[in-house]
Design an enzyme around this catalytic site. Structure first.
Site, mmCIF file in Angstrom:
data_model
loop_
_atom_site.group_PDB
_atom_site.id
_atom_site.type_symbol
_atom_site.label_atom_id
_atom_site.label_comp_id
_atom_site.label_asym_id
_atom_site.label_seq_id
_atom_site.Cartn_x
_atom_site.Cartn_y
_atom_site.Cartn_z
ATOM 1 N N ASP A 95 0.889 -1.163 0.000
ATOM 2 C CA ASP A 95 0.000 0.000 0.000
ATOM 3 C C ASP A 95 0.929 1.216 0.000
ATOM 4 O O ASP A 95 1.426 1.613 1.055
ATOM 5 C CB ASP A 95 -0.890 -0.023 1.245
ATOM 6 C CG ASP A 95 -1.859 1.148 1.289
ATOM 7 O OD1 ASP A 95 -2.177 1.714 0.227
ATOM 8 O OD2 ASP A 95 -2.288 1.507 2.400
ATOM 9 N N GLU A 135 -0.931 -1.256 -4.820
ATOM 10 C CA GLU A 135 -2.182 -0.530 -5.057
ATOM 11 C C GLU A 135 -1.984 0.475 -6.170
ATOM 12 O O GLU A 135 -1.036 1.260 -6.174
ATOM 13 C CB GLU A 135 -2.664 0.195 -3.793
ATOM 14 C CG GLU A 135 -4.004 0.876 -4.012
ATOM 15 C CD GLU A 135 -4.585 1.470 -2.753
ATOM 16 O OE1 GLU A 135 -5.246 2.523 -2.871
ATOM 17 O OE2 GLU A 135 -4.393 0.912 -1.669
ATOM 18 N N ASP A 188 -2.554 0.804 7.070
ATOM 19 C CA ASP A 188 -1.754 0.592 5.856
ATOM 20 C C ASP A 188 -1.325 -0.871 5.735
ATOM 21 O O ASP A 188 -1.270 -1.419 4.625
ATOM 22 C CB ASP A 188 -0.508 1.487 5.870
ATOM 23 C CG ASP A 188 -0.836 2.936 6.154
ATOM 24 O OD1 ASP A 188 -1.127 3.670 5.206
ATOM 25 O OD2 ASP A 188 -0.806 3.316 7.340
#
Length: 167
Positions: free
Chosen positions: A7, A68, A141
């Site tokens: 992430d 991501e 996260d």
């Protein structure tokens, strides 16, 4: 198979490693965040993140890295930092010889919860449930990174059974 989810973020970059269990379930092998100091220059922070990502790849030795995909941000300054961190993660993974996939946050929500507009907390609860964890991984996260890895495993399972590619 070790799947490393990332992430991306310039201040906090979440990571999560997921493996498949013998029964076909998911196991969170590791999760956490790589942090850089807000007061440091962007160049310094990117350099530190690059070194941290290289060390993470060397330690984990993932088969696949899932990052991501930056889809939309309201804050352009934040979006630029996230995009830079994302580029580092993709580049480091590719240089390490890993397969790389990217999913948007909406794709992760859909895969993990069945609803593409699910709230962040629901995704985190489902990540904990799917990995058999007693509590939601912290910080958020790290949970998001685990969700990315789970999304890859669910997506490839679907692709192998259907013959379709969602890439």
């Amino acid at each position: 198979m070790f799947v490393l989810g990332i992430d991306p973020g310039l201040t906090r970059c979440g990571f999560g490693v997921v493996t498949l269990t013998e029964s076909g379930g998911f196991r969170a092998a590791d999760a956490g965040v790589l942090e850089t100091p807000k007061e440091a220059s962007v160049e310094s922070r990117l350099g530190a993140l690059l070194v941290d990502l290289q060390q993470l790849m060397a330690e984990v030795k993932p088969d696949v890295v899932v990052v991501e995909r930056v889809f939309f941000q309201r804050n352009a300054k934040t979006a630029i930092g996230v995009a830079q961190a994302s580029g580092l993660a993709v580049g480091v993974a590719a240089a390490a010889g890993c397969q790389v996939r990217q999913f948007t946050a909406q794709e992760v929500k859909l895969a993990v919860t069945g609803y593409g507009a699910a709230p962040k907390q629901q995704v985190q609860l489902m990540v904990a449930s799917l990995c058999g964890l007693g509590e939601v991984p912290e910080p958020a996260d790290a949970a998001d990174a685990l969700g990315l890895a789970i999304t890859y495993l669910l997506t490839t399972r679907f692709e192998s059974h259907s013959g379709l590619s969602l890439a």
